[in-house]
Design an enzyme around this catalytic site. Sequence first.
Site, PDB file in Angstrom:
ATOM      1  N   CYS A  73      15.817   1.831   9.777  1.00 28.07           N
ATOM      2  CA  CYS A  73      16.089   0.545   9.499  1.00 28.07           C
ATOM      3  C   CYS A  73      17.500   0.432   8.820  1.00 28.07           C
ATOM      4  O   CYS A  73      17.780   1.364   8.477  1.00 28.07           O
ATOM      5  CB  CYS A  73      15.021  -0.161   8.550  1.00 28.07           C
ATOM      6  SG  CYS A  73      15.125   0.397   6.764  1.00 28.07           S
TER       7      CYS A  73
ATOM      8  N   ARG B 152      11.789 -12.532   4.041  1.00 31.39           N
ATOM      9  CA  ARG B 152      10.671 -11.645   4.236  1.00 31.39           C
ATOM     10  C   ARG B 152      10.304 -11.266   2.666  1.00 31.39           C
ATOM     11  O   ARG B 152       9.248 -10.914   2.396  1.00 31.39           O
ATOM     12  CB  ARG B 152      11.467 -10.223   4.598  1.00 31.39           C
ATOM     13  CG  ARG B 152      11.726 -10.143   6.062  1.00 31.39           C
ATOM     14  CD  ARG B 152      12.290  -8.712   6.563  1.00 31.39           C
ATOM     15  NE  ARG B 152      11.305  -8.119   6.600  1.00 31.39           N
ATOM     16  CZ  ARG B 152      11.384  -6.630   6.825  1.00 31.39           C
ATOM     17  NH1 ARG B 152      12.463  -6.282   7.290  1.00 31.39           N
ATOM     18  NH2 ARG B 152      10.421  -5.896   6.782  1.00 31.39           N
TER      19      ARG B 152
ATOM     20  N   LYS C 206       5.259  -8.940  -3.173  1.00 34.98           N
ATOM     21  CA  LYS C 206       5.166  -8.670  -1.822  1.00 34.98           C
ATOM     22  C   LYS C 206       4.668  -7.206  -1.597  1.00 34.98           C
ATOM     23  O   LYS C 206       3.739  -6.737  -0.870  1.00 34.98           O
ATOM     24  CB  LYS C 206       6.662  -8.722  -1.148  1.00 34.98           C
ATOM     25  CG  LYS C 206       6.563  -8.201   0.116  1.00 34.98           C
ATOM     26  CD  LYS C 206       8.013  -8.375   0.719  1.00 34.98           C
ATOM     27  CE  LYS C 206       9.160  -7.328   0.359  1.00 34.98           C
ATOM     28  NZ  LYS C 206       9.141  -6.069   0.898  1.00 34.98           N
ATOM     29  N   ASN C 207       5.225  -6.496  -2.325  1.00 39.47           N
ATOM     30  CA  ASN C 207       4.956  -4.912  -2.205  1.00 39.47           C
ATOM     31  C   ASN C 207       3.657  -4.469  -2.710  1.00 39.47           C
ATOM     32  O   ASN C 207       3.381  -3.291  -2.441  1.00 39.47           O
ATOM     33  CB  ASN C 207       6.165  -4.177  -2.848  1.00 39.47           C
ATOM     34  CG  ASN C 207       7.487  -4.243  -1.836  1.00 39.47           C
ATOM     35  OD1 ASN C 207       7.506  -5.010  -0.621  1.00 39.47           O
ATOM     36  ND2 ASN C 207       8.518  -4.020  -2.125  1.00 39.47           N
TER      37      ASN C 207
ATOM     38  N   ASP D  96      15.327  -1.651  -5.267  1.00 37.70           N
ATOM     39  CA  ASP D  96      15.183  -2.945  -4.762  1.00 37.70           C
ATOM     40  C   ASP D  96      16.186  -4.147  -5.309  1.00 37.70           C
ATOM     41  O   ASP D  96      16.796  -5.144  -4.900  1.00 37.70           O
ATOM     42  CB  ASP D  96      14.231  -3.556  -4.534  1.00 37.70           C
ATOM     43  CG  ASP D  96      13.046  -2.796  -3.471  1.00 37.70           C
ATOM     44  OD1 ASP D  96      13.755  -2.259  -2.432  1.00 37.70           O
ATOM     45  OD2 ASP D  96      12.018  -3.045  -3.680  1.00 37.70           O
TER      46      ASP D  96
ATOM     47  N   ARG E 252      14.480   6.374   6.803  1.00 40.13           N
ATOM     48  CA  ARG E 252      12.933   5.961   6.529  1.00 40.13           C
ATOM     49  C   ARG E 252      11.693   6.555   7.536  1.00 40.13           C
ATOM     50  O   ARG E 252      10.991   5.860   8.214  1.00 40.13           O
ATOM     51  CB  ARG E 252      12.782   4.538   6.437  1.00 40.13           C
ATOM     52  CG  ARG E 252      13.860   3.812   5.176  1.00 40.13           C
ATOM     53  CD  ARG E 252      13.416   2.436   5.216  1.00 40.13           C
ATOM     54  NE  ARG E 252      12.397   1.976   4.293  1.00 40.13           N
ATOM     55  CZ  ARG E 252      11.899   1.036   4.074  1.00 40.13           C
ATOM     56  NH1 ARG E 252      12.613  -0.079   4.657  1.00 40.13           N
ATOM     57  NH2 ARG E 252      11.012   0.636   3.224  1.00 40.13           N
TER      58      ARG E 252
HETATM   59  N1  EPU Z   1      10.735   8.795   2.756  1.00 40.28           N
HETATM   60  C1  EPU Z   1      10.530  10.117   3.822  1.00 40.28           C
HETATM   61  N2  EPU Z   1       9.487  10.180   4.586  1.00 40.28           N
HETATM   62  C2  EPU Z   1       8.344   9.589   4.118  1.00 40.28           C
HETATM   63  C3  EPU Z   1       8.409   8.448   3.320  1.00 40.28           C
HETATM   64  C4  EPU Z   1       9.478   8.140   2.711  1.00 40.28           C
HETATM   65  O1  EPU Z   1      11.780  10.574   3.996  1.00 40.28           O
HETATM   66  O2  EPU Z   1       7.105   9.755   4.856  1.00 40.28           O
HETATM   67  C5  EPU Z   1      11.819   8.730   2.305  1.00 40.28           C
HETATM   68  C6  EPU Z   1      12.397   7.374   2.541  1.00 40.28           C
HETATM   69  O3  EPU Z   1      13.109   7.160   3.734  1.00 40.28           O
HETATM   70  C7  EPU Z   1      13.202   6.811   1.222  1.00 40.28           C
HETATM   71  C8  EPU Z   1      12.512   7.470   0.277  1.00 40.28           C
HETATM   72  O4  EPU Z   1      11.614   8.714   0.840  1.00 40.28           O
HETATM   73  O5  EPU Z   1      14.303   7.492   1.357  1.00 40.28           O
HETATM   74  C9  EPU Z   1      11.404   6.352  -0.698  1.00 40.28           C
HETATM   75  O6  EPU Z   1      10.635   5.812   0.333  1.00 40.28           O
HETATM   76  P1  EPU Z   1       9.216   5.085  -0.017  1.00 40.28           P
HETATM   77  O7  EPU Z   1       8.088   5.912   0.819  1.00 40.28           O
HETATM   78  O8  EPU Z   1       9.155   5.263  -1.420  1.00 40.28           O
HETATM   79  O9  EPU Z   1       9.508   3.739   0.384  1.00 40.28           O
HETATM   80  P2  EPU Z   1       8.658   2.740   1.237  1.00 40.28           P
HETATM   81  O10 EPU Z   1       7.050   2.862   0.747  1.00 40.28           O
HETATM   82  O11 EPU Z   1       9.090   2.799   2.396  1.00 40.28           O
HETATM   83  C10 EPU Z   1       8.535   0.591  -0.808  1.00 40.28           C
HETATM   84  C11 EPU Z   1       8.908  -0.737  -0.645  1.00 40.28           C
HETATM   85  C12 EPU Z   1      10.591  -0.971  -0.502  1.00 40.28           C
HETATM   86  C13 EPU Z   1      11.026   0.076  -1.757  1.00 40.28           C
HETATM   87  C14 EPU Z   1      10.464   1.315  -2.105  1.00 40.28           C
HETATM   88  C15 EPU Z   1      11.120   2.133  -2.787  1.00 40.28           C
HETATM   89  C16 EPU Z   1       6.957  -1.726   0.296  1.00 40.28           C
HETATM   90  C17 EPU Z   1       6.534  -2.370   1.440  1.00 40.28           C
HETATM   91  N3  EPU Z   1       8.325  -1.328   0.423  1.00 40.28           N
HETATM   92  O12 EPU Z   1       9.222   1.129   0.555  1.00 40.28           O
HETATM   93  O13 EPU Z   1      10.769  -2.303  -0.659  1.00 40.28           O
HETATM   94  O14 EPU Z   1      12.634  -0.181  -1.588  1.00 40.28           O
HETATM   95  O15 EPU Z   1       9.498   1.430  -1.863  1.00 40.28           O
HETATM   96  O16 EPU Z   1      10.783   1.791  -4.162  1.00 40.28           O
HETATM   97  O17 EPU Z   1       6.415  -1.579  -0.569  1.00 40.28           O
HETATM   98  C18 EPU Z   1      11.963  -4.114  -0.227  1.00 40.28           C
HETATM   99  O18 EPU Z   1      10.831  -4.995  -0.687  1.00 40.28           O
HETATM  100  O19 EPU Z   1      13.278  -4.552   0.001  1.00 40.28           O
HETATM  101  C19 EPU Z   1      11.924  -2.643   0.043  1.00 40.28           C
HETATM  102  C20 EPU Z   1      12.667  -1.963   0.955  1.00 40.28           C
END
Ligand code: EPU
Length: 422
Positions: free
Chosen positions: A116, A399, A22-23, A307, A121
């Site tokens: 969320c 999801r 998915k990711n 995750d 986030r």
């Molecule tokens: N963060 C910020 N500012 C930003 C971006 C991120 O503060 O602009 C913080 C987030 O709040 C979090 C941390 O940085 O505390 C890491 O967030 P990251 O950006 O790495 O996560 P993401 O891209 O939003 C993806 C996956 C998540 C997975 C995380 C970490 C997708 C669609 N989602 O999220 O997947 O947990 O990376 O590996 O790729 C799931 O599949 O259940 C899921 C939540």
Amino acid sequence: MSQIIVSGGKRLQGSVKISGSKNAALPILAATVLIDESVTIKNVPELRDVNTMLSILQRIGKKVSFEHGVVRIEPGDIIVGTVPYDLVGKMRASFNLFGPLVMACGWAKVGKPGGCNIGQRPVDYHIEGLKQLGIKITEEHGDVHGEIPDMFKSHIEYTLPFRSVGATEQLMTTAALMKGSKIVIKNAAKEPEIVDLQNFLNKAGARISGAGTDTIRIEGVEKLKGTEYRVIPDRIEAGTYLLAGVITRGTVIVEDVVPDHLTALLNALNMMGVKVEIGKNSVKVEASGKLKPVHVSAEPYPGFPTDLQPILTAVLTTVEGESVIEELVFENRFGYVDEINRMGAQIKVKDRRAYIKGIDKLSGTDINAPDIRAAAALVIAGMAADGETTVHNAGHIFRGYEKLREKFMALGAYLRVYPDEE
Ligand code: EPU
């Protein structure tokens, strides 16, 4: 509201084929906005989040079809640069479309995602990084507006404040079409999904290197071409089935996986005394003897994946002794702890750590799932519990897990889903 009712006490046995990730699929689908020719993406899981992304692509003007795991995307007559909040609010990964839309349309307006259940986030790293790339950004009425600059800078270097997966993907994808620019992203996320995005973009003609390390280099090109690509297997789905095997003290084989992507999990399982066998594209776990408690920290890749943190915690509630789980990615990913404690588990959370005292047997009851991975954790906890466990608000799980009921039933679990699985 959907419910999953799990009958506990069944030892899982057998093998399960893992779906596409998915990711990895979501950012690749978002990146297709940059390509004005036909694109075919294979091994795409049929999941609610994927359908949300495809609806957005249709809404902005692409022609999309999705059958048997194959997505075909054809260019439409026009492409619209707006994604309204009703769609971004459904799924945070929709914000990944922002940079690609700016590059494809010259401008974009995308709703800013809200918080969320696993943390605040924000998207500040995405926005700051895009500004460094030269995109003019303003925010108004909850929307983020972006405009392509008149000229791209010839050399840009940006260090991310945290190894954010989404921000790394956003910057890589946007920079791919900045012709004449050389862009270096430092402190980049190293997840396998980032490598998959690089491979997809390069197959379409981009010039990106370094994904999988902390420095990614991009030489912007003028145009990307149509291509065909196969998404990597879902390491989180694979980990979930392996951990379900362990919590029921069974034997489970996951097939069609990349074992290297599972190293942090397999190290933790080894430390717990689970028997692990690694094949070319498969992993087998056997959890027959007495298991040992562990200390594990959920961190960016190659660390233990956040995750799988709730799912490993569920397993550790059944392992005698004290385990400690630390969560260093999301500030609020222990929302399921009060629920699993209703099943008799003994977990205390302090700051970003969960202290888990293993007990003999969980007991089935009614519990509520706060998010997708928590839902998976509660479902597998139900498999190890006495009697029946009803997981309320369980729809989150669809999801992230394709054919969940079918796959678990084939391994010998018994669960009912109301209303029917989507
Ligand atoms: N963060 C910020 N500012 C930003 C971006 C991120 O503060 O602009 C913080 C987030 O709040 C979090 C941390 O940085 O505390 C890491 O967030 P990251 O950006 O790495 O996560 P993401 O891209 O939003 C993806 C996956 C998540 C997975 C995380 C970490 C997708 C669609 N989602 O999220 O997947 O947990 O990376 O590996 O790729 C799931 O599949 O259940 C899921 C939540």
